[in-house]
Design a protein around this motif. Structure first.
Motif, PDB file in Angstrom:
ATOM      1  N   LYS A  21      30.166  17.036 -85.902  1.00  0.00           N
ATOM      2  CA  LYS A  21      30.580  16.630 -84.559  1.00  0.00           C
ATOM      3  C   LYS A  21      30.873  17.831 -83.665  1.00  0.00           C
ATOM      4  CE  LYS A  21      32.476  12.146 -85.841  1.00  0.00           C
ATOM      5  NZ  LYS A  21      31.779  12.038 -87.078  1.00  0.00           N
ATOM      6  N   PHE A  22      31.004  19.006 -84.245  1.00  0.00           N
ATOM      7  CA  PHE A  22      31.317  20.206 -83.476  1.00  0.00           C
ATOM      8  C   PHE A  22      30.246  21.254 -83.724  1.00  0.00           C
ATOM      9  CE2 PHE A  22      33.168  24.378 -82.832  1.00  0.00           C
ATOM     10  CZ  PHE A  22      33.802  24.228 -81.607  1.00  0.00           C
ATOM     11  N   HIS A  23      29.710  21.807 -82.640  1.00  0.00           N
ATOM     12  CA  HIS A  23      28.724  22.893 -82.725  1.00  0.00           C
ATOM     13  C   HIS A  23      29.168  24.033 -81.829  1.00  0.00           C
ATOM     14  CE1 HIS A  23      26.252  19.607 -84.280  1.00  0.00           C
ATOM     15  NE2 HIS A  23      25.615  20.560 -84.919  1.00  0.00           N
ATOM     16  N   HIS A  24      29.011  25.243 -82.336  1.00  0.00           N
ATOM     17  CA  HIS A  24      29.378  26.440 -81.582  1.00  0.00           C
ATOM     18  C   HIS A  24      28.141  27.318 -81.433  1.00  0.00           C
ATOM     19  CE1 HIS A  24      31.869  29.711 -80.126  1.00  0.00           C
ATOM     20  NE2 HIS A  24      31.279  30.510 -80.992  1.00  0.00           N
ATOM     21  N   PRO A  25      27.783  27.684 -80.188  1.00  0.00           N
ATOM     22  CA  PRO A  25      26.616  28.562 -79.992  1.00  0.00           C
ATOM     23  C   PRO A  25      26.941  29.990 -80.418  1.00  0.00           C
ATOM     24  CG  PRO A  25      27.698  28.141 -77.895  1.00  0.00           C
ATOM     25  CD  PRO A  25      28.416  27.301 -78.931  1.00  0.00           C
ATOM     26  N   ILE A  26      25.957  30.647 -81.002  1.00  0.00           N
ATOM     27  CA  ILE A  26      26.102  32.030 -81.456  1.00  0.00           C
ATOM     28  C   ILE A  26      25.065  32.888 -80.734  1.00  0.00           C
ATOM     29  CG2 ILE A  26      25.848  33.613 -83.421  1.00  0.00           C
ATOM     30  CD1 ILE A  26      28.340  31.894 -83.674  1.00  0.00           C
ATOM     31  N   ALA A  51      32.756  30.113 -85.376  1.00  0.00           N
ATOM     32  CA  ALA A  51      32.695  28.664 -85.203  1.00  0.00           C
ATOM     33  C   ALA A  51      33.991  28.003 -85.675  1.00  0.00           C
ATOM     34  CB  ALA A  51      31.488  28.101 -85.955  1.00  0.00           C
ATOM     35  N   ARG A  52      34.554  28.497 -86.771  1.00  0.00           N
ATOM     36  CA  ARG A  52      35.800  27.939 -87.304  1.00  0.00           C
ATOM     37  C   ARG A  52      36.942  28.096 -86.300  1.00  0.00           C
ATOM     38  NH1 ARG A  52      35.671  30.362 -91.783  1.00  0.00           N
ATOM     39  NH2 ARG A  52      36.814  32.232 -91.253  1.00  0.00           N
ATOM     40  N   VAL A  53      37.073  29.278 -85.714  1.00  0.00           N
ATOM     41  CA  VAL A  53      38.131  29.520 -84.730  1.00  0.00           C
ATOM     42  C   VAL A  53      37.921  28.629 -83.504  1.00  0.00           C
ATOM     43  CG1 VAL A  53      39.118  31.238 -83.159  1.00  0.00           C
ATOM     44  CG2 VAL A  53      38.669  31.841 -85.541  1.00  0.00           C
ATOM     45  N   SER A  54      36.687  28.488 -83.052  1.00  0.00           N
ATOM     46  CA  SER A  54      36.402  27.607 -81.912  1.00  0.00           C
ATOM     47  C   SER A  54      36.736  26.157 -82.226  1.00  0.00           C
ATOM     48  CB  SER A  54      34.934  27.726 -81.491  1.00  0.00           C
ATOM     49  OG  SER A  54      34.704  28.987 -80.929  1.00  0.00           O
ATOM     50  N   TYR A  55      36.452  25.733 -83.445  1.00  0.00           N
ATOM     51  CA  TYR A  55      36.794  24.379 -83.900  1.00  0.00           C
ATOM     52  C   TYR A  55      38.305  24.177 -83.831  1.00  0.00           C
ATOM     53  CZ  TYR A  55      37.142  20.452 -87.281  1.00  0.00           C
ATOM     54  OH  TYR A  55      37.429  19.265 -87.915  1.00  0.00           O
ATOM     55  N   LEU A  56      39.065  25.142 -84.346  1.00  0.00           N
ATOM     56  CA  LEU A  56      40.532  25.042 -84.335  1.00  0.00           C
ATOM     57  C   LEU A  56      41.073  25.005 -82.904  1.00  0.00           C
ATOM     58  CD1 LEU A  56      41.410  27.494 -87.249  1.00  0.00           C
ATOM     59  CD2 LEU A  56      41.363  24.992 -87.323  1.00  0.00           C
ATOM     60  N   ILE A  57      40.474  25.803 -82.019  1.00  0.00           N
ATOM     61  CA  ILE A  57      40.881  25.790 -80.614  1.00  0.00           C
ATOM     62  C   ILE A  57      40.571  24.430 -79.994  1.00  0.00           C
ATOM     63  CG2 ILE A  57      40.348  26.743 -78.319  1.00  0.00           C
ATOM     64  CD1 ILE A  57      40.008  29.496 -79.742  1.00  0.00           C
ATOM     65  N   GLN A  58      39.373  23.915 -80.256  1.00  0.00           N
ATOM     66  CA  GLN A  58      38.953  22.611 -79.712  1.00  0.00           C
ATOM     67  C   GLN A  58      39.926  21.505 -80.121  1.00  0.00           C
ATOM     68  OE1 GLN A  58      36.321  21.823 -77.731  1.00  0.00           O
ATOM     69  NE2 GLN A  58      36.708  19.626 -77.797  1.00  0.00           N
ATOM     70  N   LEU A  59      40.420  21.554 -81.353  1.00  0.00           N
ATOM     71  CA  LEU A  59      41.326  20.517 -81.844  1.00  0.00           C
ATOM     72  C   LEU A  59      42.784  20.782 -81.468  1.00  0.00           C
ATOM     73  CD1 LEU A  59      38.758  19.738 -83.428  1.00  0.00           C
ATOM     74  CD2 LEU A  59      40.254  19.157 -85.326  1.00  0.00           C
ATOM     75  N   GLY A  60      43.047  21.891 -80.786  1.00  0.00           N
ATOM     76  CA  GLY A  60      44.411  22.212 -80.378  1.00  0.00           C
ATOM     77  C   GLY A  60      45.273  22.733 -81.509  1.00  0.00           C
ATOM     78  N   LEU A  61      44.641  23.278 -82.556  1.00  0.00           N
ATOM     79  CA  LEU A  61      45.375  23.814 -83.699  1.00  0.00           C
ATOM     80  C   LEU A  61      45.565  25.323 -83.600  1.00  0.00           C
ATOM     81  CD1 LEU A  61      43.586  21.708 -86.447  1.00  0.00           C
ATOM     82  CD2 LEU A  61      45.803  21.270 -85.374  1.00  0.00           C
ATOM     83  N   PHE A  62      44.941  25.923 -82.609  1.00  0.00           N
ATOM     84  CA  PHE A  62      45.055  27.361 -82.376  1.00  0.00           C
ATOM     85  C   PHE A  62      44.760  27.604 -80.902  1.00  0.00           C
ATOM     86  CE2 PHE A  62      43.162  31.709 -82.416  1.00  0.00           C
ATOM     87  CZ  PHE A  62      44.274  32.393 -82.876  1.00  0.00           C
ATOM     88  N   SER A  63      45.334  28.653 -80.337  1.00  0.00           N
ATOM     89  CA  SER A  63      45.032  29.013 -78.954  1.00  0.00           C
ATOM     90  C   SER A  63      44.703  30.494 -78.879  1.00  0.00           C
ATOM     91  CB  SER A  63      46.206  28.674 -78.030  1.00  0.00           C
ATOM     92  OG  SER A  63      47.316  29.502 -78.323  1.00  0.00           O
TER      93      SER A  63
END
Length: 156
Positions: A21-26, A51-63
């Motif tokens: 459900k989550f994709h991050h461009p590289i 991609a992992r860090v972007s996923y965490l940011i997207q879910l509000g688990l990291f900023s």
């Protein structure tokens, strides 16, 4: 599946992309290449990390302004399966999902795809352990993480 081979391939590609459900461009940089002209194998783990860090940011688990000491995860295990070479300038995306949440760890899976035609270029996984960097000990995966990940991965 369909009667024509190309449709079977396309259906498989679409199915694989839908599982993430989550994709991050590289952006594949010149510095990512090895002497053979393709992306060095060690860079795939860096792509997973981005991609992992972007996923965490997207879910509000990291900023972006948060200390990494407050993220509370360490990598205990990582795996990469290389399926095709990646080249400079290639349109690449990394799919990310959480496939398992245990008491003190979780597993994230990754899929690197060609953004133009959807071909799988690599797959991989990391096992992340919840960790208190201040106390230097493992901790339970926080309930907030469980809830947000569950809602995101299940489309709720």
């Amino acid at each position: 599946m369909y009667g024509y081979p190309i449709f079977n391939v396309l259906a498989s590609i679409i199915q694989n992309m839908d599982e993430f459900k989550f994709h991050h461009p590289i952006e594949v940089r010149y510095a990512d290449l090895d002497p053979q002209g393709h992306v060095n194998s060690a860079r795939f783990l860096t792509y997973f990390e981005q991609a992992r860090v972007s996923y965490l940011i997207q879910l509000g688990l990291f900023s972006k302004d948060q200390s990494f000491l407050n993220v509370g995860i360490i990598i205990a295990d990582s795996k990469v399966t290389f399926l095709a070479p990646v080249y400079f300038g290639q349109d690449v995306q990394v799919g990310v999902r959480v496939s398992r949440i245990g008491n003190k760890s979780l597993t994230m899976e990754y899929q690197i795809i060609d953004g133009t035609d959807g071909r799988q270029l690599a797959t991989g996984s990391t096992t992340l352990v919840a960790y208190d960097y201040h106390l230097h000990e493992t901790i339970l995966v926080p309930d907030e993480w469980r809830t947000k990940i569950h809602h995101f991965e299940n489309g709720e």
